[in-house]
Design a protein around this motif. Structure first.
Motif, PDB file in Angstrom:
ATOM      1  N   UNK A 183     -11.161  -3.435   8.893  1.00  0.00           N
ATOM      2  CA  UNK A 183     -12.296  -2.874   8.154  1.00  0.00           C
ATOM      3  C   UNK A 183     -11.905  -2.537   6.709  1.00  0.00           C
ATOM      4  N   UNK A 184     -10.796  -1.887   6.552  1.00  0.00           N
ATOM      5  CA  UNK A 184     -10.363  -1.504   5.202  1.00  0.00           C
ATOM      6  C   UNK A 184      -9.947  -2.718   4.378  1.00  0.00           C
ATOM      7  N   UNK A 185      -9.334  -3.710   5.029  1.00  0.00           N
ATOM      8  CA  UNK A 185      -8.952  -4.918   4.312  1.00  0.00           C
ATOM      9  C   UNK A 185     -10.188  -5.663   3.794  1.00  0.00           C
ATOM     10  N   UNK A 186     -11.237  -5.716   4.615  1.00  0.00           N
ATOM     11  CA  UNK A 186     -12.481  -6.362   4.180  1.00  0.00           C
ATOM     12  C   UNK A 186     -13.087  -5.619   2.989  1.00  0.00           C
ATOM     13  N   UNK A 187     -13.047  -4.321   3.007  1.00  0.00           N
ATOM     14  CA  UNK A 187     -13.577  -3.537   1.882  1.00  0.00           C
ATOM     15  C   UNK A 187     -12.774  -3.798   0.610  1.00  0.00           C
ATOM     16  N   UNK A 188     -11.455  -3.873   0.741  1.00  0.00           N
ATOM     17  CA  UNK A 188     -10.613  -4.129  -0.429  1.00  0.00           C
ATOM     18  C   UNK A 188     -10.819  -5.544  -0.955  1.00  0.00           C
ATOM     19  N   UNK A 189     -11.016  -6.501  -0.065  1.00  0.00           N
ATOM     20  CA  UNK A 189     -11.198  -7.878  -0.494  1.00  0.00           C
ATOM     21  C   UNK A 189     -12.595  -8.135  -1.051  1.00  0.00           C
ATOM     22  N   UNK A 190     -13.503  -7.190  -0.844  1.00  0.00           N
ATOM     23  CA  UNK A 190     -14.853  -7.340  -1.377  1.00  0.00           C
ATOM     24  C   UNK A 190     -15.775  -8.128  -0.481  1.00  0.00           C
ATOM     25  N   UNK A 191     -15.353  -8.440   0.714  1.00  0.00           N
ATOM     26  CA  UNK A 191     -16.206  -9.188   1.640  1.00  0.00           C
ATOM     27  C   UNK A 191     -17.213  -8.242   2.262  1.00  0.00           C
ATOM     28  N   UNK A 192     -18.433  -8.726   2.512  1.00  0.00           N
ATOM     29  CA  UNK A 192     -19.430  -7.847   3.143  1.00  0.00           C
ATOM     30  C   UNK A 192     -19.044  -7.566   4.594  1.00  0.00           C
ATOM     31  N   UNK A 193     -19.499  -6.410   5.093  1.00  0.00           N
ATOM     32  CA  UNK A 193     -19.193  -6.035   6.464  1.00  0.00           C
ATOM     33  C   UNK A 193     -19.831  -7.010   7.426  1.00  0.00           C
ATOM     34  N   UNK A 194     -19.137  -7.309   8.521  1.00  0.00           N
ATOM     35  CA  UNK A 194     -19.658  -8.249   9.514  1.00  0.00           C
ATOM     36  C   UNK A 194     -20.601  -7.584  10.467  1.00  0.00           C
ATOM     37  N   UNK A 239      19.719  10.971  -9.916  1.00  0.00           N
ATOM     38  CA  UNK A 239      20.007   9.613  -9.452  1.00  0.00           C
ATOM     39  C   UNK A 239      19.754   9.466  -7.956  1.00  0.00           C
ATOM     40  N   UNK A 240      19.900  10.520  -7.185  1.00  0.00           N
ATOM     41  CA  UNK A 240      19.648  10.445  -5.747  1.00  0.00           C
ATOM     42  C   UNK A 240      18.162  10.334  -5.453  1.00  0.00           C
ATOM     43  N   UNK A 241      17.314  10.853  -6.326  1.00  0.00           N
ATOM     44  CA  UNK A 241      15.866  10.809  -6.120  1.00  0.00           C
ATOM     45  C   UNK A 241      15.297   9.422  -6.354  1.00  0.00           C
ATOM     46  N   UNK A 242      16.070   8.512  -6.914  1.00  0.00           N
ATOM     47  CA  UNK A 242      15.584   7.166  -7.205  1.00  0.00           C
ATOM     48  C   UNK A 242      15.836   6.220  -6.034  1.00  0.00           C
ATOM     49  N   UNK A 243      15.390   6.612  -4.869  1.00  0.00           N
ATOM     50  CA  UNK A 243      15.555   5.760  -3.697  1.00  0.00           C
ATOM     51  C   UNK A 243      14.336   4.874  -3.505  1.00  0.00           C
ATOM     52  N   UNK A 244      14.377   3.973  -2.541  1.00  0.00           N
ATOM     53  CA  UNK A 244      13.245   3.079  -2.313  1.00  0.00           C
ATOM     54  C   UNK A 244      11.999   3.801  -1.825  1.00  0.00           C
ATOM     55  N   UNK A 245      12.158   4.968  -1.210  1.00  0.00           N
ATOM     56  CA  UNK A 245      10.992   5.709  -0.733  1.00  0.00           C
ATOM     57  C   UNK A 245      10.296   6.461  -1.858  1.00  0.00           C
ATOM     58  N   UNK A 246      10.935   6.600  -2.997  1.00  0.00           N
ATOM     59  CA  UNK A 246      10.373   7.354  -4.107  1.00  0.00           C
ATOM     60  C   UNK A 246       9.598   6.494  -5.097  1.00  0.00           C
ATOM     61  N   UNK A 247       9.571   5.188  -4.909  1.00  0.00           N
ATOM     62  CA  UNK A 247       8.910   4.327  -5.873  1.00  0.00           C
ATOM     63  C   UNK A 247       7.403   4.417  -5.686  1.00  0.00           C
ATOM     64  N   UNK A 248       6.670   4.645  -6.761  1.00  0.00           N
ATOM     65  CA  UNK A 248       5.216   4.758  -6.646  1.00  0.00           C
ATOM     66  C   UNK A 248       4.571   3.390  -6.427  1.00  0.00           C
ATOM     67  N   UNK A 249       3.445   3.405  -5.757  1.00  0.00           N
ATOM     68  CA  UNK A 249       2.703   2.169  -5.545  1.00  0.00           C
ATOM     69  C   UNK A 249       1.926   1.821  -6.805  1.00  0.00           C
ATOM     70  N   UNK A 250       1.737   0.528  -6.984  1.00  0.00           N
ATOM     71  CA  UNK A 250       0.959   0.099  -8.136  1.00  0.00           C
ATOM     72  C   UNK A 250      -0.493   0.508  -7.961  1.00  0.00           C
ATOM     73  N   UNK A 251      -1.150   0.779  -9.075  1.00  0.00           N
ATOM     74  CA  UNK A 251      -2.550   1.182  -9.054  1.00  0.00           C
ATOM     75  C   UNK A 251      -3.404  -0.071  -9.075  1.00  0.00           C
ATOM     76  N   UNK A 252      -4.485  -0.057  -8.314  1.00  0.00           N
ATOM     77  CA  UNK A 252      -5.393  -1.195  -8.296  1.00  0.00           C
ATOM     78  C   UNK A 252      -5.495  -1.777  -6.901  1.00  0.00           C
ATOM     79  N   UNK A 253      -6.180  -2.915  -6.814  1.00  0.00           N
ATOM     80  CA  UNK A 253      -6.426  -3.550  -5.523  1.00  0.00           C
ATOM     81  C   UNK A 253      -5.134  -3.991  -4.865  1.00  0.00           C
ATOM     82  N   UNK A 254      -4.218  -4.598  -5.627  1.00  0.00           N
ATOM     83  CA  UNK A 254      -2.962  -5.066  -5.033  1.00  0.00           C
ATOM     84  C   UNK A 254      -2.146  -3.911  -4.474  1.00  0.00           C
ATOM     85  N   UNK A 255      -2.081  -2.809  -5.211  1.00  0.00           N
ATOM     86  CA  UNK A 255      -1.335  -1.650  -4.735  1.00  0.00           C
ATOM     87  C   UNK A 255      -1.975  -1.047  -3.496  1.00  0.00           C
ATOM     88  N   UNK A 256      -3.308  -1.016  -3.464  1.00  0.00           N
ATOM     89  CA  UNK A 256      -4.003  -0.481  -2.299  1.00  0.00           C
ATOM     90  C   UNK A 256      -3.784  -1.387  -1.090  1.00  0.00           C
TER      91      UNK A 256
END
Length: 86
Positions: free
Chosen positions: A75-86, A38-55
């Motif tokens: 730079x990384x946000x543009x790559x995740x959003x699918x926008x071409x590099x400026x 029960x102690x291991x179930x803290x907010x820091x232990x929750x896994x991130x969702x898989x996919x673009x939203x989680x990333x």
């Protein structure tokens, strides 16, 4: 027969103490395991969702903590959003 007229004598009482000690040790181990589970179930232990939203959430968290600078974040946000590099 034992000295008191019972069939087990001292052996029966000796085994009951062993059983009692094992029972107490088992209960203590169970409590320790439950507390750790029960102690291991803290907010820091929750896994991130898989996919673009989680990333994107992970990227936002890293930027908020100061692990990456603004240019790397953009730079990384543009790559995740699918926008071409400026």
């Amino acid at each position: 027969m034992g000295p008191n007229g019972d069939h087990m004598g001292w052996w029966g009482m000796g085994w009951s103490w062993v059983f009692l000690v094992l029972l107490v040790v088992g209960i203590v181990i169970l409590i320790v395991v439950l507390v750790r589970a029960f102690a291991a179930r803290g907010p820091r232990q929750t896994p991130h969702r898989i996919g673009t939203n989680g990333a994107r959430e992970l990227l936002d968290e890293r930027y908020a903590r100061g692990e990456i600078d603004t240019s790397e974040y953009d730079e990384r946000r543009q790559r995740l959003d699918g926008a071409p590099d400026a």
